[in-house]
Scaffold this active site. Sequence first.
Site, mmCIF file in Angstrom:
data_model
loop_
_atom_site.group_PDB
_atom_site.id
_atom_site.type_symbol
_atom_site.label_atom_id
_atom_site.label_comp_id
_atom_site.label_asym_id
_atom_site.label_seq_id
_atom_site.Cartn_x
_atom_site.Cartn_y
_atom_site.Cartn_z
ATOM 1 N N PRO A 150 0.930 -1.170 0.092
ATOM 2 C CA PRO A 150 -0.095 0.074 -0.215
ATOM 3 C C PRO A 150 0.881 1.307 -0.171
ATOM 4 C CG PRO A 150 -0.187 -1.053 2.109
ATOM 5 C CD PRO A 150 0.790 -2.145 1.264
ATOM 6 N N MET A 151 0.468 2.267 -1.065
ATOM 7 C CA MET A 151 1.228 3.326 -0.982
ATOM 8 C C MET A 151 0.245 4.523 -1.351
ATOM 9 S SD MET A 151 4.627 1.890 -3.325
ATOM 10 C CE MET A 151 3.460 0.942 -4.249
ATOM 11 N N THR A 152 0.550 5.561 -0.460
ATOM 12 C CA THR A 152 -0.430 6.489 -0.546
ATOM 13 C C THR A 152 -0.257 7.491 -1.748
ATOM 14 O OG1 THR A 152 -0.574 7.020 1.743
ATOM 15 C CG2 THR A 152 -1.208 8.852 0.482
ATOM 16 N N HIS A 179 3.219 2.209 11.519
ATOM 17 C CA HIS A 179 3.861 3.498 11.027
ATOM 18 C C HIS A 179 3.347 4.702 11.920
ATOM 19 C CE1 HIS A 179 4.292 1.338 6.942
ATOM 20 N NE2 HIS A 179 4.902 0.692 7.939
ATOM 21 N N ARG A 209 -1.558 -5.147 9.244
ATOM 22 C CA ARG A 209 -0.335 -4.574 8.875
ATOM 23 C C ARG A 209 0.365 -4.009 10.154
ATOM 24 N NH1 ARG A 209 2.624 -0.359 4.661
ATOM 25 N NH2 ARG A 209 4.004 -2.152 4.034
ATOM 26 N N GLY A 246 -3.966 3.631 1.525
ATOM 27 C CA GLY A 246 -4.682 3.784 2.717
ATOM 28 C C GLY A 246 -6.086 4.580 2.239
ATOM 29 N N GLN A 270 -6.684 -1.291 1.803
ATOM 30 C CA GLN A 270 -6.214 -1.049 3.277
ATOM 31 C C GLN A 270 -7.300 -0.113 3.896
ATOM 32 O OE1 GLN A 270 -2.638 1.284 4.357
ATOM 33 N NE2 GLN A 270 -1.528 -0.527 4.918
ATOM 34 N N TYR A 315 0.143 5.232 12.860
ATOM 35 C CA TYR A 315 -1.141 5.843 12.721
ATOM 36 C C TYR A 315 -2.011 5.380 13.972
ATOM 37 C CZ TYR A 315 0.471 7.300 8.389
ATOM 38 O OH TYR A 315 1.389 8.011 7.393
ATOM 39 N N HIS A 331 -4.752 -1.021 8.590
ATOM 40 C CA HIS A 331 -3.437 -0.364 8.855
ATOM 41 C C HIS A 331 -3.077 -0.277 10.273
ATOM 42 C CE1 HIS A 331 -0.084 1.984 8.034
ATOM 43 N NE2 HIS A 331 -0.355 2.607 7.100
#
Length: 382
Positions: A41-43, A187, A237, A75, A118, A189, A184
């Site tokens: 997953p990559m914003t 990281h 994750r 996300g 995600q 969050y 998620h």
Amino acid sequence: MTTTTPTTSGATELPSRAARLLGRPLSLGDVTLANRMVMAPMTRRFSPGGVPGEDVAAYYARRAAGGVGLIITEGTYVARDAAAAYDSVPHFHGEEALAGWARVAEWVHEAGGRIMPQLWHTGVARPDGAAPLGVPADTPSGTDLDGRPHGKEMTQADIDAVVGAFARAAADAERAGFDGVELHGAHGYLIDTFLWRGTNKRTDAYGGDQASRARFASEIVAAVRAAVSPGFPVVLRLSQWKAEHYDARIAETPQELERLLAPLAAAGVDAFHASTRRYWLPEFEDSDLNFAGWTKKLTGKPTITVGSVGLDQEFRGVRSGGPDHAGVTGIEPLLDRLERDEFDAVAIGRALISDAEWPAKALTDRLHEAVPYDVAQLGTLV
């Protein structure tokens, strides 16, 4: 799938080592993936108003056509005002956004792929002044990652509302035709800040020892599990590191990690996505196992590893002045770990932004043809 290839002489060419290891199917719940490669997953922030359009659908469909076994989307915000932190990030609630996501799933399936959204609540990452205005960040203890006052300490009513928002989003994902969901919990969050003692100073049932700090995440997992079909995969994750806090750790020892993971596995996690920035580094002393390897050993659940796969520069984040480009590298050390079943699947991040066909090239020993990563690629959705 791993196949043999006829040569020009009529002989049969044996599959490459990458094809034998990465090309194996993998079952998660009732879903079977064609291979062991996962799009991380990559914003991307290409969804104005939170609605993913046809450009987003085409972007993911190209990765499915390029051979990746599973796509985990960028996300997507659950239906909680405080979940949002950044503009043009897609929502996973509301009629228009969900219709856009249903189209994404349809296009990926038409291209032969599998896909999971995600589900995301940004927690302390929500800055003051973010839309909607006047909504403080949801946090475990009213502080940011540095311990400074920020947002508000969540009440039981807040916690229950967030748990419900994740469960509704998961149910919507199944109705929209997705193949599972990822939660998620990494990281820095929201879910992660409950797991980390650095941000969780609570003295109620959600704070204290590892099992108590895992309670919020466990309640989300259990609610999601109850909201979807029994065979619908639920992936969680996790990470030790936080955004801009790369030395942070939710567990200092394998024993601490086991006490965090046990209630999560019991709540219904089908697979763990263990996020690191360098997949080849051992997680604890006296063992070569990485974070995904330890997670698999301690839970018995399938795990996904990630961290600078196929690139010669590690991820350090844009705000940290991370590298603006990365060259292509081989994956023999990764295959070594796969061969000894340290983990079950491999997530590819920036290398899949730069080259949608990276998976096909990996399976056919053509990574020397892969397109190198450059930060300028983040400005487009191709």
